[in-house]
Enzyme design. Structure first.
Site, PDB file in Angstrom:
ATOM      1  CB  CYS B  85      40.714  30.885  36.878  1.00 13.74           C
ATOM      2  SG  CYS B  85      41.751  31.960  37.874  1.00 13.74           S
ATOM      3  CB  CYS B 212      41.481  44.200  37.889  1.00 14.19           C
ATOM      4  SG  CYS B 212      43.030  45.081  37.561  1.00 14.19           S
ATOM      5  CE  LYS B 333      36.340  45.614  35.043  1.00  8.32           C
ATOM      6  NZ  LYS B 333      35.616  45.607  36.310  1.00  8.32           N
ATOM      7  CG  HIS B 337      37.327  35.313  38.557  1.00  6.32           C
ATOM      8  ND1 HIS B 337      37.022  34.044  38.107  1.00  6.32           N
ATOM      9  CD2 HIS B 337      38.689  35.358  38.613  1.00  6.32           C
ATOM     10  CE1 HIS B 337      38.142  33.372  37.899  1.00  6.32           C
ATOM     11  NE2 HIS B 337      39.158  34.142  38.206  1.00  6.32           N
TER      12      HIS B 337
END
Lengths: 389, 389
Positions: B85, B212, B333, B337
């Site tokens: 990431c 998540c 969030k 992502h």
């Protein structure tokens, strides 16, 4: 910019391995640390090349795990580079630049790859991912196909009968296998003849089996340091004197597939920085993924005129005692090709040659060496000029 | 080292896209070039983050194809970085260092990723490849599982009842969604309540659905330049004043999973280089892959004492008008992502905040901003301190 030297080198036996990518890298790295007289805790950063670890072992984000695998300190940066077959050379370049620019004094660089675990179908599929996904691999273009086209175009452009070119290509394979027999770390240690090559199965016309390099497993690593602080660390430091990296996009942008313009841009940067001409190079490890790839590389690197590379191999100019020995290690063809580790293994061989530690395959009196790595078919080239004073 | 400035920025709408990785990057890059008053042919190098392109679109060796996609000159170097990431942030760091050290004057950096094409099962499998393949993902550990353990350990270590911690975590999600509603490029533009979070499906105890971040598609890009040569190029240049990158290996080496030591090492480098304290930061985009991840990040970055991050969100300290606004963009969030593009989108937001161009989500008077990106669970962190004078 500061001067960068290679302190130590390490490499695993190339071929089929049951070790993981991390274990192979650890073997190579710990050897490199040992012959650098350096401990892992003293390293300030890691720069690693790896191409297909996600497909091979379900591992991306590889670099930090390699750092801890060899005992580097928690908190040091560790970075993975991916540029298809040129991954490790690009990693080495960035490691060298980090030392040259004063960001770090002491780093480890290298590559690791485990291709054979995938089997040939998945390996073929994933290797083709180095081509442009929409315009090349999607339509079925693979690297053997591309370099088959290169061979046809080379024969046509320079008016060389295809059967004659095939013999020159075969001589590349014979030379590489001959050199590989002198390299205990090579994947193949088996002499072959021109008849073996010309009698082999057809892969992608006119390339036959022995015109193609194998998939291999392996790793190699080098410890790089600031010359000012570390020049007395080892008896035979080897200096980085020129570095180049260039990109050139997909096939449809190439005007002439017999010349890789990314290579010409990259090597001219490296030669200029080193202040040398091609004739100053004593030994070269170049990207012979296919025999025709070696022939065209010897031209773009400036060793022979364009169209003269095939005749040069016929004359023996690229053999161990020739005018410019090419791939004394056996090259990708015989030493093997663990994709993301290949550039590090090329650099390993050049350092070993410049140190005069290559035994029967030693190029006598080698002082200046060139590393040449191609990523994808035409898209990424990275070159390193190394020198022993 | 020379001073590095951001000339221009570009970003696609995050969410589900039918564009390819290359097309999304081109949109972001051409926008960044346009607001830099720079043409692609003037760029000297490209540094790109991408994590899973091989699985998403059958594309490795992505960087050179992005360079030609946006019209960069043949022969310029283009390099892909992969650090899970944190891929784009690591790419930005290397691009900034290349300018700082004088290797290049003008470069483009960024990230691109297309996760939704994989579908949830393959995305989950490939995301877990950022964990250690032998010791973590092989045995079924996924990131929701790891951060679920972090939440339990956090509650236990600091004596916070789990139900109370879950409410604090829910407030993180509510704040992020609220901010996301003010960001037209965010994946989600939908207000949620604490009850929505606490009533959601359980993912990995105690993490529920709204704890998540989603999988998204997207790209972002920044044009970086040497301040000496380009400071008058644009009206509001933003300066790089501190950079950090650190690694910390797999979970089994972490003594305390409520603190990410790689983050502490990385951000302390960045603060030191910038000559600032955590209290000097006006706005921060940090890695909130899960709500608990935001809470522990605010502590390691020095905004709150260890164990005090949950109470800080309860007090509203991290909201847009709070003591230290966190993730005004909506964060991973709500903004979304797209793994290898995330760091570039964080940098995009911080630059936009420092330029004062964020409209309703603008943090008033922001002069110093921090980017924080985590790769893998504990293994790679990269930080950037940006400043407007």
């Amino acid at each position: 910019m500061r001067e960068v030297i290679v302190l130590g080198i390490g490499m695993t036996k190339f071929g089929k391995s049951n070790l993981s990518m991390k274990e192979m890298f650890a073997l190579a790295a710990l050897e490199a640390l040992e012959n650098s007289n350096i401990e892992a805790k003293d390293l300030e950063a890691l720069f690693i090349g790896n191409t297909l670890g996600g497909f091979e072992e379900g591992q991306v984000n590889l670099a930090p795990f390699l750092a801890t695998e060899i005992g580097m300190r928690i908190g040091t940066p560790a970075t993975r580079f991916e540029a298809a077959c040129a991954s490790a050379t690009v990693a080495i370049r960035h490691g060298a630049l980090a030392v040259a620019s004063g960001i770090h004094d002491l780093v480890i660089v290298g590559g690791t790859e485990r291709t054979t675990i995938m089997g040939t179908p998945l390996a073929t599929k994933t290797f083709s991912m180095g081509s442009h996904s929409e315009y090349e691999s999607f339509s079925g273009v693979t690297f053997p196909g591309v370099f088959g086209m290169v061979a046809h175009q080379y024969a046509r452009k320079y008016g060389i009968p295809l059967e004659q070119l095939k013999k020159s290509m075969a001589r590349v394979a014979v030379k590489s296998h001959s050199n590989g027999c002198l390299n205990p770390l090579a994947h193949f240690q088996k002499k072959i003849t021109i008849d073996d090559v010309l009698g082999g199965p057809m892969i992608a016309d006119p390339l036959q089996l022995y015109d193609c390099c194998p998939f291999s497993d392996g790793a190699a690593a080098l410890v790089l340091a600031d010359a000012g602080k570390f020049k007395n660390q080892v008896p035979k430091p080897v200096h980085f004197v020129g570095i180049g990296q260039a990109s050139a996009g997909p096939i449809y942008l190439q005007k002439d597939i017999t010349r890789i313009v990314a290579r010409e841009a990259s090597v001219s940067q490296a030669y200029k920085q080193a202040g040398i001409k091609p004739t100053d190079v004593d030994v070269c490890e170049l990207h012979d993924c296919f025999t025709i790839a070696e022939i065209i590389a010897t031209e773009s690197l400036g060793f022979f005129e364009f169209g003269g590379g095939a005749a040069a191999i016929d004359r023996g100019d690229t053999s161990l005692k020739g005018k410019i020995p090419i791939n004394p290690s056996g090259g990708l063809k015989a030493k093997g090709h663990p994709v993301g580790a290949t550039g590090a293994a090329q650099a390993y061989e050049i350092v070993k040659q410049l140190r005069g530690e290559c035994g029967e395959r030693q190029v006598e009196g080698a002082k200046i060496g060139l590393v040449d790595t191609l990523g994808g078919d035409f898209s990424t080239v990275c070159n390193l000029v190394l020198r022993r004073y």
